[in-house]
Design a protein around this motif. Sequence first.
Motif, PDB file in Angstrom:
ATOM      1  N   THR A  67       0.832  -1.211   0.000  1.00 23.93           N
ATOM      2  CA  THR A  67       0.000   0.000   0.000  1.00 23.93           C
ATOM      3  C   THR A  67       0.868   1.262   0.000  1.00 23.93           C
ATOM      4  N   ALA A  68       2.054   1.168   0.600  1.00 20.89           N
ATOM      5  CA  ALA A  68       2.960   2.326   0.633  1.00 20.89           C
ATOM      6  C   ALA A  68       3.381   2.716  -0.781  1.00 20.89           C
ATOM      7  N   VAL A  69       3.672   1.710  -1.613  1.00 19.22           N
ATOM      8  CA  VAL A  69       4.061   1.990  -3.000  1.00 19.22           C
ATOM      9  C   VAL A  69       2.930   2.708  -3.730  1.00 19.22           C
ATOM     10  N   ALA A  70       1.697   2.198  -3.563  1.00 16.89           N
ATOM     11  CA  ALA A  70       0.543   2.821  -4.216  1.00 16.89           C
ATOM     12  C   ALA A  70       0.298   4.231  -3.676  1.00 16.89           C
ATOM     13  N   THR A  71       0.390   4.386  -2.347  1.00 13.94           N
ATOM     14  CA  THR A  71       0.155   5.700  -1.725  1.00 13.94           C
ATOM     15  C   THR A  71       1.147   6.737  -2.230  1.00 13.94           C
ATOM     16  N   VAL A  72       2.436   6.381  -2.216  1.00 13.59           N
ATOM     17  CA  VAL A  72       3.474   7.319  -2.665  1.00 13.59           C
ATOM     18  C   VAL A  72       3.284   7.652  -4.140  1.00 13.59           C
ATOM     19  N   PHE A  73       2.999   6.637  -4.964  1.00 17.17           N
ATOM     20  CA  PHE A  73       2.825   6.875  -6.407  1.00 17.17           C
ATOM     21  C   PHE A  73       1.676   7.851  -6.673  1.00 17.17           C
ATOM     22  N   PHE A  74       0.497   7.555  -6.139  1.00 16.89           N
ATOM     23  CA  PHE A  74      -0.679   8.381  -6.419  1.00 16.89           C
ATOM     24  C   PHE A  74      -0.524   9.789  -5.860  1.00 16.89           C
ATOM     25  N   ASN A  75       0.008   9.900  -4.644  1.00 15.08           N
ATOM     26  CA  ASN A  75       0.113  11.219  -4.020  1.00 15.08           C
ATOM     27  C   ASN A  75       1.211  12.077  -4.633  1.00 15.08           C
ATOM     28  N   VAL A  76       2.332  11.467  -5.005  1.00 15.09           N
ATOM     29  CA  VAL A  76       3.379  12.227  -5.699  1.00 15.09           C
ATOM     30  C   VAL A  76       2.867  12.686  -7.056  1.00 15.09           C
ATOM     31  N   TYR A  77       2.089  11.821  -7.722  1.00 13.54           N
ATOM     32  CA  TYR A  77       1.504  12.186  -9.018  1.00 13.54           C
ATOM     33  C   TYR A  77       0.555  13.379  -8.856  1.00 13.54           C
ATOM     34  N   ILE A  78      -0.310  13.318  -7.847  1.00  9.71           N
ATOM     35  CA  ILE A  78      -1.239  14.428  -7.591  1.00  9.71           C
ATOM     36  C   ILE A  78      -0.467  15.713  -7.301  1.00  9.71           C
ATOM     37  N   MET A 126      -2.636  19.531  -2.277  1.00  7.34           N
ATOM     38  CA  MET A 126      -1.171  19.426  -2.206  1.00  7.34           C
ATOM     39  C   MET A 126      -0.715  19.156  -0.780  1.00  7.34           C
ATOM     40  N   ALA A 127      -1.346  19.824   0.189  1.00  2.99           N
ATOM     41  CA  ALA A 127      -1.003  19.596   1.597  1.00  2.99           C
ATOM     42  C   ALA A 127      -1.345  18.166   2.009  1.00  2.99           C
ATOM     43  N   LEU A 128      -2.503  17.674   1.560  1.00  9.14           N
ATOM     44  CA  LEU A 128      -2.930  16.313   1.872  1.00  9.14           C
ATOM     45  C   LEU A 128      -1.988  15.292   1.253  1.00  9.14           C
ATOM     46  N   ALA A 129      -1.579  15.528   0.008  1.00  9.81           N
ATOM     47  CA  ALA A 129      -0.652  14.611  -0.667  1.00  9.81           C
ATOM     48  C   ALA A 129       0.696  14.566   0.052  1.00  9.81           C
ATOM     49  N   ALA A 130       1.189  15.734   0.467  1.00 14.25           N
ATOM     50  CA  ALA A 130       2.470  15.782   1.189  1.00 14.25           C
ATOM     51  C   ALA A 130       2.367  15.057   2.527  1.00 14.25           C
ATOM     52  N   ALA A 131       1.251  15.239   3.235  1.00  8.68           N
ATOM     53  CA  ALA A 131       1.056  14.559   4.523  1.00  8.68           C
ATOM     54  C   ALA A 131       0.950  13.047   4.330  1.00  8.68           C
ATOM     55  N   ASP A 132       0.261  12.611   3.273  1.00 12.26           N
ATOM     56  CA  ASP A 132       0.125  11.181   2.995  1.00 12.26           C
ATOM     57  C   ASP A 132       1.480  10.522   2.755  1.00 12.26           C
ATOM     58  N   VAL A 133       2.287  11.161   1.924  1.00 13.01           N
ATOM     59  CA  VAL A 133       3.607  10.593   1.601  1.00 13.01           C
ATOM     60  C   VAL A 133       4.495  10.564   2.839  1.00 13.01           C
ATOM     61  N   THR A 134       4.517  11.663   3.587  1.00 13.88           N
ATOM     62  CA  THR A 134       5.350  11.719   4.805  1.00 13.88           C
ATOM     63  C   THR A 134       4.904  10.666   5.809  1.00 13.88           C
ATOM     64  N   TYR A 135       3.583  10.549   6.001  1.00 11.83           N
ATOM     65  CA  TYR A 135       3.054   9.530   6.917  1.00 11.83           C
ATOM     66  C   TYR A 135       3.486   8.141   6.472  1.00 11.83           C
ATOM     67  N   THR A 161      -8.031   7.377  -0.659  1.00 11.66           N
ATOM     68  CA  THR A 161      -8.301   8.818  -0.747  1.00 11.66           C
ATOM     69  C   THR A 161      -7.593   9.432  -1.950  1.00 11.66           C
ATOM     70  N   ALA A 162      -6.327   9.055  -2.156  1.00 10.53           N
ATOM     71  CA  ALA A 162      -5.565   9.588  -3.293  1.00 10.53           C
ATOM     72  C   ALA A 162      -6.200   9.182  -4.622  1.00 10.53           C
ATOM     73  N   MET A 163      -6.641   7.938  -4.729  1.00  7.21           N
ATOM     74  CA  MET A 163      -7.292   7.470  -5.957  1.00  7.21           C
ATOM     75  C   MET A 163      -8.585   8.238  -6.216  1.00  7.21           C
ATOM     76  N   LEU A 164      -9.340   8.502  -5.156  1.00  9.40           N
ATOM     77  CA  LEU A 164     -10.589   9.248  -5.302  1.00  9.40           C
ATOM     78  C   LEU A 164     -10.334  10.692  -5.736  1.00  9.40           C
ATOM     79  N   LEU A 165      -9.264  11.295  -5.218  1.00  9.72           N
ATOM     80  CA  LEU A 165      -8.930  12.666  -5.595  1.00  9.72           C
ATOM     81  C   LEU A 165      -8.564  12.756  -7.072  1.00  9.72           C
ATOM     82  N   ILE A 166      -7.850  11.754  -7.565  1.00  7.03           N
ATOM     83  CA  ILE A 166      -7.496  11.731  -8.985  1.00  7.03           C
ATOM     84  C   ILE A 166      -8.755  11.549  -9.832  1.00  7.03           C
ATOM     85  N   TYR A 167      -9.624  10.640  -9.391  1.00 10.04           N
ATOM     86  CA  TYR A 167     -10.865  10.406 -10.132  1.00 10.04           C
ATOM     87  C   TYR A 167     -11.736  11.668 -10.166  1.00 10.04           C
TER      88      TYR A 167
END
Length: 328
Positions: free
Chosen positions: A16-27, A49-58, A279-285
């Motif tokens: 899930t970390a790989v997917a989270t980092v990929f989607f959030n860095v892309y966003i 952008m703030a949410l994506a940065a927090a997701d990746v850091t987390y 959440t990241a997938m939904l934001l992209i959608y």
Amino acid sequence: MFEMSKLALWVLTGLTAVATVFFNVYIFLMTLWNQTGKKDRSPSEIIIMALAAADVTYQLMCYAWMTMNEVDSDCHIVKMFYTVLLVIISSLKFTIIWDTSFLTFYYSTKLVSTPNHCYTQIQAAILKHATLAVFVIPLLGLATCMPILVVFHMDNHTQEATSKMDCGLLLPESTAGRVYDVIFLFLSDVLPGMVMLKCCISISVHLVIHLRHMKASTNGAHPPKLDSEMRVVQMSLALVGNFLIFLAVDLYVNYDVVVKHKNSLAVTLFITSVYATVTAMLLIYGKKTLWKTMIHDINTCLDAYPCLSCLKLPKQKAPPGSPPKVKK
């Protein structure tokens, strides 16, 4: 429930970390690059952008703790290091949830108009300072989590064997600790959930009224179309639904850890990682252009490897009968 080994959870969290980092860095990168000219960013872009940065850091800190906890199973490293890391992870979780709540609040203000002038002014004032808010939220999260170091204590009677204990785990053994735990859960989980639920109800009512008006205006000749607005509505409702599922599981696991003294901390980290990924997938959608661009980019990368052509994502086709767009 949750009878899963820490090693299995470590592997699943890694995926899930790989997917989270990929989607959030892309966003984050697409939102960063999409700014043209001197036009200021919209509040939604700032929050995303703030949410994506927090997701990746987390995700990075969470997986670092899980990896060290797996490798250093006997906790040779000083436990305070693990404890501080867990406090930072908790504050990032607080940030992710409140950023999601803030984003849902923003979409509800854009989709739903209220006759209450005072409430409208409050909404406008909050959104006007969106940049300040996304910086204040992490600070509030860290300040809310800091008392853990004082009122929580090392667990001495976990049901599992000592060799399976999580390094640096603190539990509310005293009355003050239990009171703080309830307050923390209310501030970090329940309160933002109430905000999202209120926004969800407002958006749903707005959608029903809007569909009725559109159907009445067309005399039922054809089904009403909302196009991009419907996409945002679907995304907002899905964000709330995703959070409610996360909230139920998170509260149950917290009950397992605090009351039953079960070693379920890794489960908490895993479900938060899944929540961040969805959440990241939904934001992209929710952003049609971003969704189409991502599908195009993924398919372009897969074109270089014919053996992976079966993994290509289908492109959304225009509905039959729709006239082609003419460039002016």
